[in-house]
Design an enzyme around this catalytic site. Structure first.
Site, PDB file in Angstrom:
ATOM      1  N   ARG A 318      -3.174  19.779  -2.148  1.00 30.68           N
ATOM      2  CA  ARG A 318      -3.572  18.975  -0.650  1.00 30.68           C
ATOM      3  C   ARG A 318      -3.493  19.596   0.836  1.00 30.68           C
ATOM      4  O   ARG A 318      -2.831  20.827   0.817  1.00 30.68           O
ATOM      5  CB  ARG A 318      -2.499  17.721  -0.435  1.00 30.68           C
ATOM      6  N   GLU A 320      -3.343  19.288   2.935  1.00 26.86           N
ATOM      7  CA  GLU A 320      -3.008  18.662   4.594  1.00 26.86           C
ATOM      8  C   GLU A 320      -1.521  19.459   5.269  1.00 26.86           C
ATOM      9  O   GLU A 320      -0.829  19.926   4.671  1.00 26.86           O
ATOM     10  CB  GLU A 320      -2.521  17.269   4.574  1.00 26.86           C
ATOM     11  N   ARG A 326       8.647  14.744   3.581  1.00 25.05           N
ATOM     12  CA  ARG A 326       7.770  13.896   1.796  1.00 25.05           C
ATOM     13  C   ARG A 326       6.691  15.235   0.999  1.00 25.05           C
ATOM     14  O   ARG A 326       5.905  14.332   0.387  1.00 25.05           O
ATOM     15  CB  ARG A 326       7.613  12.588   1.535  1.00 25.05           C
ATOM     16  N   HIS A 327       6.181  15.531   2.335  1.00 26.39           N
ATOM     17  CA  HIS A 327       4.292  16.707   1.528  1.00 26.39           C
ATOM     18  C   HIS A 327       4.937  18.153   1.121  1.00 26.39           C
ATOM     19  O   HIS A 327       5.807  18.961   1.950  1.00 26.39           O
ATOM     20  CB  HIS A 327       3.420  16.378   2.623  1.00 26.39           C
ATOM     21  N   GLU A 472       6.307   5.724  -0.691  1.00 27.84           N
ATOM     22  CA  GLU A 472       5.266   5.796  -2.037  1.00 27.84           C
ATOM     23  C   GLU A 472       5.698   6.693  -2.885  1.00 27.84           C
ATOM     24  O   GLU A 472       5.917   7.475  -2.533  1.00 27.84           O
ATOM     25  CB  GLU A 472       3.753   5.888  -1.441  1.00 27.84           C
ATOM     26  N   SER A 475       0.148   5.601  -6.157  1.00 27.20           N
ATOM     27  CA  SER A 475      -1.238   5.112  -5.981  1.00 27.20           C
ATOM     28  C   SER A 475      -2.511   5.129  -7.668  1.00 27.20           C
ATOM     29  O   SER A 475      -2.450   5.944  -7.846  1.00 27.20           O
ATOM     30  CB  SER A 475      -2.009   6.196  -4.611  1.00 27.20           C
ATOM     31  N   ARG A 523       8.650  13.731  -5.747  1.00 23.24           N
ATOM     32  CA  ARG A 523       8.608  12.425  -4.563  1.00 23.24           C
ATOM     33  C   ARG A 523      10.078  11.376  -5.429  1.00 23.24           C
ATOM     34  O   ARG A 523      10.993  10.814  -5.036  1.00 23.24           O
ATOM     35  CB  ARG A 523       7.518  11.812  -4.169  1.00 23.24           C
TER      36      ARG A 523
END
Length: 549
Positions: A318, A320, A326-327, A472, A475, A523
């Site tokens: 990812r 991002e 948490r990323h 979360e 998903s 996670r």
């Protein structure tokens, strides 16, 4: 001019009488000579005696233990005697008197005088006290001196006798036994200075802050990650990654028993899976490729190919620029997809059963590892609802209502951001006494193009998220399996169907209703153990600022 004759000193010149005749040395000279001779004799006798004493001492201190200690030859697999080794975890008081051979790291050592050395030997999450004592014919003083000089974190091969400990040894995980060393050889020493001690890296934060007598060193997370190999040696990290392995194993175990097939999808793709904004572009010969954001498309195409139930464990990328707790830019995804008979809740219930199975098995099978982590990172035990009441399920609307009741303005809740996710987690824990729950029926606007709309309210979707401690961890949704509807939703999300024709074609050729979900392994591990930073749950984490080690 002729050279002068050499002169004699007064001591060497003979004494002449009045008639000019030579006489012998004077009495004083003779006396002096006698004293010097006596002095030389005594010095020679003393030296001989000293040499004799040295020889006797050397004979008395012959190192009879040379074969019992020292640096072992470099292991180049030149021999294979097949000697059975014992692990520290297998040691028990019932083995009292048994000779064992084990390889371990020297975690700590302490010499007591010149005749005794105490060691704390470590293997993964286990440690045991070992004692080396000088004994005639068994352990020499030279052996004790050499052993006392071994560096911390050296790898040694130890042979010794297991003895039941006279009292519990608190500094070792195996507190009811100790090893009395008879042989110790160095397998691998250190060629550089450790950036920090493993003991400091294992120490709980509360112990560092609460100790006024000793100034313990705090090892910061960046320092740990920059020197990850040393950090990973701690008993805490050995336990963390044993538990990471356990989650993957239990994921496979549960799904294998329910007819799933493990697949391996490509990580180089010609188009972005979900959104072009968060993909890594890589050069691909004369064109461009993308690192997969998930195995989403491959999973769905496998269902169209009649695999019925599939799962995958693999890397997810990812792009991002999120520097949060948490990323990460690369993490491990646990993904599954399955055909459904009638309702997408069949998938949600499969996933729920999977999590309950994993949580229960972790608690039952890996209690020592969980305890090892909580010694350094104390935390409330992770709670979930068991029994007939089952897992708490909230609709998206019900979750919003709980937040509004807690004082969050409704107009700010089109989506549940990270802050409100955590707030909801605290509300749920207080009201329902659980850290694990599901939110169902998310707004369609918040989900990817392949998500199936709710048949009764097209503004909602047949989708769900799973949460642990207010964050979360999964998903998922029912996917659109109708090619016409899928193309329509792609265009509504700004995705050109022609750019993903291979994907769309899979559904044009017929595909059963199906759904699935994607789980972030690190996670789940972070939240189950409450490690507070996902980097602690990743072997060698990757984020916007870190590409090595």
């Amino acid at each position: 001019m002729a050279d002068k004759e050499p002169t004699q000193s007064s001591a060497e010149r003979p004494v002449e009488d009045a008639a000019g005749e030579e006489k012998g040395p004077s009495k004083s000279e003779l006396k002096k000579r006698a004293k010097e001779a006596e002095k030389a004799k005594k010095a020679a006798e003393k030296a001989a005696k000293q040499a004799e004493l040295e020889a006797q001492r050397a004979a008395a201190e012959v190192d009879f233990a040379t074969e019992f200690y020292g640096k072992a030859p470099l292991n180049q697999s030149q021999s294979r005697p097949r000697r059975p080794h014992t692990s520290i975890t297998a040691l028990t008081p019932e083995m009292d008197g048994q000779v064992v051979l084990l390889r371990a790291r020297v975690q700590t050592s302490r010499a007591q005088g010149n005749k005794m050395v105490f060691f704390n030997l470590r293997q993964r999450i286990d440690s045991v006290q070992a004692l080396l004592t000088v004994a005639e014919g068994k352990v020499s003083k030279q052996m004790a001196k050499w052993a006392a000089g071994l560096q911390m974190e050296s790898i040694v091969l130890v042979e010794g006798v297991v003895r039941k400990a006279p009292e519990i040894i608190k500094s070792a995980t195996k507190g009811d036994v100790e090893i009395h060393i008879s042989q110790i050889h160095l397998i691998s020493g250190l060629e550089s200075i450790l950036p920090f001690s493993v003991e400091d890296a294992t120490r709980p934060e509360a112990e560092i802050e609460g100790n006024d007598d000793v100034q313990y060193k705090r090892v910061l997370l960046d320092t740990r990650l920059n020197n990850r190999v040393v950090d990973l040696r701690t008993q805490t990290n050995q336990a963390v990654f044993k538990l990471q392995h356990a989650i993957s194993h239990l994921f496979r175990e549960y799904l294998d028993e329910r007819g799933f097939t493990e697949i391996h999808s490509p990580k180089l793709q010609g188009a972005a899976t979900e959104s072009g904004a968060t993909v890594f572009k890589v050069g691909y010969f004369k064109g461009t490729a993308f690192l997969a954001q998930s195995p989403q498309l491959s999973k769905q195409m496998a269902i169209a190919a009649d695999f019925e139930r599939v799962y995958e464990i693999g890397p997810v990328f990812r792009a991002e620029d999120s520097n949060t707790h948490r990323h990460m830019t690369e993490f491990t995804g646990l993904d599954l997809e399955m055909a459904i008979e009638e309702h997408y809740h069949e998938v949600m219930e499969m996933l729920d059963g999977l999590f309950i199975y994993m949580f229960s098995a972790l608690r039952q099978r890996y209690a020592p590892e969980i305890a090892a982590v909580h010694r350094q990172f104390p935390a409330e035990e992770f709670k979930w609802r068991e029994g007939p009441e089952g897992t708490l399920r909230l609709s998206f609307k019900e979750a919003i209502d709980l937040l509004v009741e807690d004082g969050v303005p409704r107009e700010t809740l089109d989506d549940i951001n990270t802050e409100n996710e955590k707030r909801l987690g605290r509300i749920v824990r207080a009201k329902y006494d659980t850290d694990y729950y599901i939110i169902d029926k998310f707004p369609m606007a918040l989900r990817p193009f392949y998500t199936m709309p709710d048949p009764d309210d097209p503004t909602l979707s047949n989708s769900y998220d799973f949460f642990m401690r207010g964050e979360e961890i999964l998903s998922g949704a029912q996917r659109i399996h109708d090619a016409t509807l899928l193309a329509e939703k792609m265009r509504s999300k700004g995705v050109d169907p022609a750019s993903m024709s291979y994907y769309l074609d899979a559904f044009k050729m017929g595909c059963p209703p199906h759904g699935g979900g994607g789980i972030g392994l690190e996670r789940v591990l972070m939240l189950f153990l409450k490690l507070n930073n996902i980097r602690r749950a990743s072997l060698f984490p990757r984020d916007p600022k870190r590409l090595d080690p």
